[in-house]
Scaffold this active site. Structure first.
Site, PDB file in Angstrom:
ATOM      1  N   THR A   1       0.860  -1.189   0.000  1.00 34.47           N
ATOM      2  CA  THR A   1       0.000   0.000   0.000  1.00 34.47           C
ATOM      3  C   THR A   1       0.888   1.227   0.000  1.00 34.47           C
ATOM      4  O   THR A   1       2.039   1.169   0.448  1.00 34.47           O
ATOM      5  CB  THR A   1      -0.869   0.049   1.268  1.00 34.47           C
ATOM      6  OG1 THR A   1       0.017   0.049   2.397  1.00 34.47           O
ATOM      7  CG2 THR A   1      -1.791  -1.137   1.369  1.00 34.47           C
TER       8      THR A   1
ATOM      9  N   GLU B   1      -5.935  -3.247  -1.234  1.00 29.14           N
ATOM     10  CA  GLU B   1      -6.426  -4.318  -0.355  1.00 29.14           C
ATOM     11  C   GLU B   1      -7.615  -5.071  -0.936  1.00 29.14           C
ATOM     12  O   GLU B   1      -8.065  -6.063  -0.368  1.00 29.14           O
ATOM     13  CB  GLU B   1      -6.842  -3.734   1.011  1.00 29.14           C
ATOM     14  CG  GLU B   1      -5.696  -3.303   1.896  1.00 29.14           C
ATOM     15  CD  GLU B   1      -5.268  -1.858   1.679  1.00 29.14           C
ATOM     16  OE1 GLU B   1      -5.505  -1.325   0.570  1.00 29.14           O
ATOM     17  OE2 GLU B   1      -4.689  -1.253   2.603  1.00 29.14           O
TER      18      GLU B   1
HETATM   19  P1  AMP Z   1      -4.681   2.510  -3.447  1.00 32.55           P
HETATM   20  O1  AMP Z   1      -4.788   1.371  -2.509  1.00 32.55           O
HETATM   21  O2  AMP Z   1      -3.339   3.161  -3.468  1.00 32.55           O
HETATM   22  O3  AMP Z   1      -5.153   2.084  -4.798  1.00 32.55           O
HETATM   23  O4  AMP Z   1      -5.659   3.665  -2.965  1.00 32.55           O
HETATM   24  C1  AMP Z   1      -7.005   3.379  -2.687  1.00 32.55           C
HETATM   25  C2  AMP Z   1      -7.732   4.637  -2.347  1.00 32.55           C
HETATM   26  O5  AMP Z   1      -7.823   5.498  -3.493  1.00 32.55           O
HETATM   27  C3  AMP Z   1      -9.161   4.398  -1.952  1.00 32.55           C
HETATM   28  O6  AMP Z   1      -9.284   3.981  -0.612  1.00 32.55           O
HETATM   29  C4  AMP Z   1      -9.768   5.765  -2.200  1.00 32.55           C
HETATM   30  O7  AMP Z   1      -9.505   6.655  -1.137  1.00 32.55           O
HETATM   31  C5  AMP Z   1      -9.027   6.247  -3.426  1.00 32.55           C
HETATM   32  N1  AMP Z   1      -9.842   6.000  -4.626  1.00 32.55           N
HETATM   33  C6  AMP Z   1      -9.742   4.991  -5.504  1.00 32.55           C
HETATM   34  N2  AMP Z   1     -10.646   5.127  -6.486  1.00 32.55           N
HETATM   35  C7  AMP Z   1     -11.355   6.251  -6.229  1.00 32.55           C
HETATM   36  C8  AMP Z   1     -12.445   6.934  -6.872  1.00 32.55           C
HETATM   37  N3  AMP Z   1     -12.978   6.500  -8.001  1.00 32.55           N
HETATM   38  N4  AMP Z   1     -12.896   8.060  -6.280  1.00 32.55           N
HETATM   39  C9  AMP Z   1     -12.362   8.531  -5.144  1.00 32.55           C
HETATM   40  N5  AMP Z   1     -11.344   7.937  -4.500  1.00 32.55           N
HETATM   41  C10 AMP Z   1     -10.836   6.816  -5.029  1.00 32.55           C
END
Ligand code: AMP
Length: 541
Positions: free
Chosen positions: A185, A330
């Site tokens: 992450t 995750e």
């Molecule tokens: P990651 O694990 O680095 O892919 O980040 C995941 C996080 O990205 C999620 O928990 C959200 O906070 C944010 N995220 C992913 N897709 C979206 C979306 N379509 N709109 C808003 N936030 C998003």
């Protein structure tokens, strides 16, 4: 009594077997780091993956060993994922955009034994290699003609290494729960944590996201994953596309507007996927050149919230359907997709666009709930927002080495760290990250909603909102703005613009203009750094 059907375990190599048997000549087109376009197909990919599996076994790689990749989306990277998992080893994608210290920390924490890297990253890894004592060998993903002089330990070009395989190799049979992939992450707080996918979770997740209300892939599609394989398990496209026999177009290191446009057109891509920043580059290029999108039917946008203007531009100017997706590392990583259920029939114009701004509904295999801070479920009314929690067979149950301890609640749900509403039709909309939400007088204010609103002001290039301690309300919002060149919007001007579009008590207490807003390695606003910048800030009263 047990059922009497065959025990056909859900293993990743069955995906590439199916692709090779049923869609063997379907193309895989790849832009290599050497600059040229390479053409392969599913049958060849399977053969080469078997060769990789054989060579890895000869190098002493065994069940459960981690093999790092530091690479763009190319044919060779795809072959590696299948070759590595085919002997029960674990592909570990490394994000080259992280800071060097973080990359070294992650490689060591994961215990990577080998690292495969693109030519682009030779310099980076040469600087790091002394700090990576457990890595036995570095294999450079190129051919002898492009192999650079390098001091990397045991360095060899991948084609020479693979040429030693005779292909007399079979996939190793494994229990489907065997670990297959590892992705850390981004770790905005504390150290990064490893998410360890299994064969079963990857296969089930790919099947779920292939369904028509989700990616809806078929053998007739030509899919271009622009989202890198090193971001959140590559949004599953390395599994879901081969599962259906879709043509794959892999853009390599060039993710700028003109390069992407060239491939979209020359390879007649029908579906592509990436974060909003990438599409900004493409749309700017199309605007500047007057170019069009002759084959593209759908663009999947996720990773951060898709701006309204982007959906409008794709749909009305270029006739491309935008599918807003949400997920996280995750979750393997896709959790929801904004496709249109029958209950939304009749929506048109702005109301339809409002719906498309939501992050959508989950596929079978993902269950959702929203709760308050005490864990009590909140209503699905589209207004009440709470902590978004998920469970399912492709959702993390623990982090690698059990870092972070127990991460599930009493009902087995994982807290996503996002704050969301869910409406009566089951559509989820993210309103904030739990740690960024501004807690004012016991109520929550969405920083993202304020940012999106401020971004609509013609003088604003970028906007970020953080909570500042307040003696009466606990926290109140501060709006931080990067103005467009030559512009200087003032507080009254911005407040007049925002008034009437949000509840009055949501209006920021102050506005500060800055030259730049800090970003994370994945391009999102780095709220921790911004909070640090404004640590001693006090509102004037
Ligand atoms: P990651 O694990 O680095 O892919 O980040 C995941 C996080 O990205 C999620 O928990 C959200 O906070 C944010 N995220 C992913 N897709 C979206 C979306 N379509 N709109 C808003 N936030 C998003």
């Amino acid at each position: 009594m047990l059922g009497l059907m065959q025990d056909w375990s859900l293993l990743i190599h069955r995906i590439i077997d199916h692709a090779a048997i049923q869609h063997g000549s379907r193309e895989i087109v790849s832009r290599g780091t050497e600059g040229m376009i390479r053409r392969s197909d599913y049958a060849r990919t399977r053969r080469r993956a078997l060769g990789i599996a054989q060579q890895l076994a000869r190098d002493g790689i065994r069940l459960g060993d981690r093999v790092g990749t530091l690479a763009w989306n190319t044919d060779r990277h795809l072959e590696l994922w299948y070759g590595i998992t085919g002997i029960g080893a674990i592909y570990h994608t490394l994000n080259p955009r992280l800071f060097e210290d973080q990359i070294a920390w992650i490689v060591n924490h994961a215990g990577d034994r080998l690292i495969f890297l693109d030519l682009t990253f030779v310099g980076l890894v040469e600087r790091l290699q002394e700090r990576l004592p457990a890595v036995e060998r570095f294999i450079i993903m190129t051919d002898p003609a492009h192999m650079p002089e390098t001091s990397l330990r045991g360095a060899i070009d991948m084609e020479s290494w693979l040429a030693m395989a005779d292909g007399d190799m079979a996939w190793v049979d494994l229990p489907e729960q065997t670990a297959a992939g590892l992705c850390y992450t981004s770790g905005t707080t504390g150290n990064p944590k490893g998410v360890l996918y299994s064969h079963r979770s990857n296969v089930l997740h790919a099947m779920a996201v292939c369904t028509p209300d989700f990616l809806g892939l078929s053998s007739r599609d030509a899919v271009m994953p622009v989202v890198p394989l090193f971001h959140a398990n590559g949004w599953s496209l390395a599994f879901s596309a081969p599962m259906t026999g879709a043509k794959l177009v892999l853009p390599g290191p060039k993710l700028d507007g003109p390069s992407l446009h060239g491939l979209l057109e020359s390879e007649q891509v029908s579906l592509t996927a990436a974060v909003p920043t990438v599409w900004l580059g493409l749309l700017q290029h199309l605007d500047a050149t007057g170019g069009g999108l002759s084959s593209l039917k759908r663009v999947v946008i996720g990773g951060s919230a898709c701006p309204r203007a982007m959906t409008e531009a794709f749909e009305t100017r270029y006739g491309v359907t935008v599918a807003h997706a949400w997920g996280m590392t995750e979750m393997s990583p896709l959790g929801s997709f904004c496709s249109l259920k029958p209950a939304t029939d009749g929506l048109a114009g702005e109301a339809l666009l409002d719906l498309k701004m939501k992050q959508g509904h989950p596929p079978f295999t993902v269950e959702m709930k929203i709760t308050d801070d005490e864990g009590r479920r909140l209503p699905w009314d589209g207004r009440t927002f709470g902590r978004l929690k998920v469970r399912g067979p492709a959702v993390a149950g623990h982090y690698m080495n059990d870092d972070g301890g127990d991460i599930l609640d009493g009902e087995g749900f994982f807290d996503t760290g996002d704050v969301a509403t869910i409406d009566a039709n089951g559509y989820m909309a993210i309103t904030d990250r739990a740690k960024d939400v501004i807690k004012s007088g016991g109520e929550w204010i969405s920083s993202i909603e304020l940012e999106n609103l401020a971004m609509g002001h013609p003088d604003v290039a970028e906007a970020a909102v953080i909570g500042i301690a307040h003696p009466k309300w606990d926290e109140r919002p501060l709006l931080v703005i990067v103005p467009k060149p030559g512009r200087a919007p003032d507080h009254d001007d911005l407040m007049a613009f925002m008034t009437g579009r949000i509840a009055k008590w949501w209006l920021p207490d102050a506005v500060e203009l800055v030259d730049a807003i800090p970003h994370t390695a994945t391009g999102t606003i780095k709220k921790t750094a911004l909070r640090e910048m404004f640590r001693d800030y006090r509102f004037r009263v």
